[in-house]
Write an enzyme that holds these catalytic residues in place. Sequence first.
Site, short mmCIF file in Angstrom:
data_model
loop_
_atom_site.label_atom_id
_atom_site.label_comp_id
_atom_site.label_asym_id
_atom_site.label_seq_id
_atom_site.Cartn_x
_atom_site.Cartn_y
_atom_site.Cartn_z
N ASP A 30 2.48 5.84 -3.09
CA ASP A 30 2.81 7.12 -2.48
C ASP A 30 3.46 8.14 -3.42
O ASP A 30 3.14 9.34 -3.33
CB ASP A 30 3.71 6.90 -1.26
N HIS A 35 0.81 -1.22 0.00
CA HIS A 35 0.00 0.00 0.00
C HIS A 35 0.84 1.27 0.00
O HIS A 35 0.30 2.36 0.07
CB HIS A 35 -0.92 0.01 1.23
N CYS A 36 2.17 1.14 -0.10
CA CYS A 36 3.02 2.33 0.02
C CYS A 36 3.86 2.61 -1.21
O CYS A 36 3.63 3.61 -1.90
CB CYS A 36 3.94 2.18 1.24
N ILE A 37 4.83 1.76 -1.49
CA ILE A 37 5.84 2.07 -2.51
C ILE A 37 5.23 2.30 -3.90
O ILE A 37 5.63 3.22 -4.60
CB ILE A 37 6.91 0.96 -2.57
#
Length: 437
Positions: free
Chosen positions: A278, A273-275
């Site tokens: 974002d 859910h980040c890299i």
Amino acid sequence: MHGKRLLEKINDKSAVIGVVGIGYVGLPLAVEKAKAGYQVIAFDILQHRVDMVNQGINYIGDVVDDELKELVQTGRLKATTDYGLIAEVDAVAICVPTPLDKYQQPNITYVESSAKSIAEHLHPGMLVVLESTTYPGTTEEVVQPILEATGLKVGVDFFLAYSPERVDPGNKVFNTKNTPKVVGGVTERCTEVAAALYRSVLEGEVHVVSSPKVAEMEKILENTFRNINIALVNEMAILCNRMGIDIWEVIDAARTKPYGFMAFYPGPGLGGHCIPIDPFYLTWKAREFNYHTRLIEVAGEINNEMPHFVVDRLMKILNRHGKALKGAKVVVLGVAYKKDIDDYRDSPVLNIVQLLEKYGADFVTVDPHIPSFKAGGKEYETTELTDELLESADIVLITTDHSAFDYGNIAEKAAVIFDTRNALKGVPKIKADYEKL
């Protein structure tokens, strides 16, 4: 006056702490704050999560089961869907999702709704900290106006700061408690109060910055740095394949340099859910300043193409053995986006599965951490890895290098292996026709 009183409550542990959102960021944070001696109330809109916490049932890998159970049983931690209880807290952290919509634009509705719920019960002397990853400006442009619409003034009546979450699922060394924390408040007093709370809870250094914007941007920089470097090494892997060079050996050689190089490794694509997500917050925000983040977007394109590259390589390997992908028995090892976790959000394996479905492969998936998953709107059940399954496969595709897999046995029993994670590194004898990414 309000700041002094709140600092006293923080120091003597009489402050009641709230955490909004009890997912992979919020629950570990709530547990650490309760372990530090605070009374903690965890808020979530999902009743099943609230029920599980109140029964002492853990569902997050970074939380110790027994610790959660003890904190609940001793009354240090409770969960609720009743946001009216925010009136009872002295400080509250917002740890809700900030996904992208279908147009690759930030969806901050969860942050907005959380801020509105807090605003309904905002009281003098209260601290609010946003932890959700988002674009620079969110704290002051979105959260602050909602809270100040109550008539209370930031830095005087209440305190507002941004402190980005730094959770790395599956990391055996760094967790919520010992990872350094960055804090940036709207005013100096806001920063002072927020930093004091985190210092009282965490073992890691608390690094203070001059504003929420700096803290928001540094989080985006962290993840953009990883995104771009992974894209670089993925592109190198594609080129090395064409040139007949082992990218893994190249990286091992490069990392002997004691300065100026940091090892990143290729794979079937980016997940989590980040890299993968974002950096696009910054891409979206940059348009406001008439700037086009070309490098970020190109990196995203490269990483998004890796599942297609993997399936294309799979086809070529099968073709060399006189088989078409259509009807071929493919055993996919790993669904999670990284090793030894049960999280498959945005996993590149989901795209690989959809491509195998599209091309008519007879495939099965194996993941000891994930009993079932959804890809392309379809539900899939994973299966147990057996010798019979390995021996019957036309090709074994390693997409997640879980520690639970017996790679020596896989190398012994499988006829053809395509390894996208270099998982068989160190296996002394490989009987299979073996290819790495």
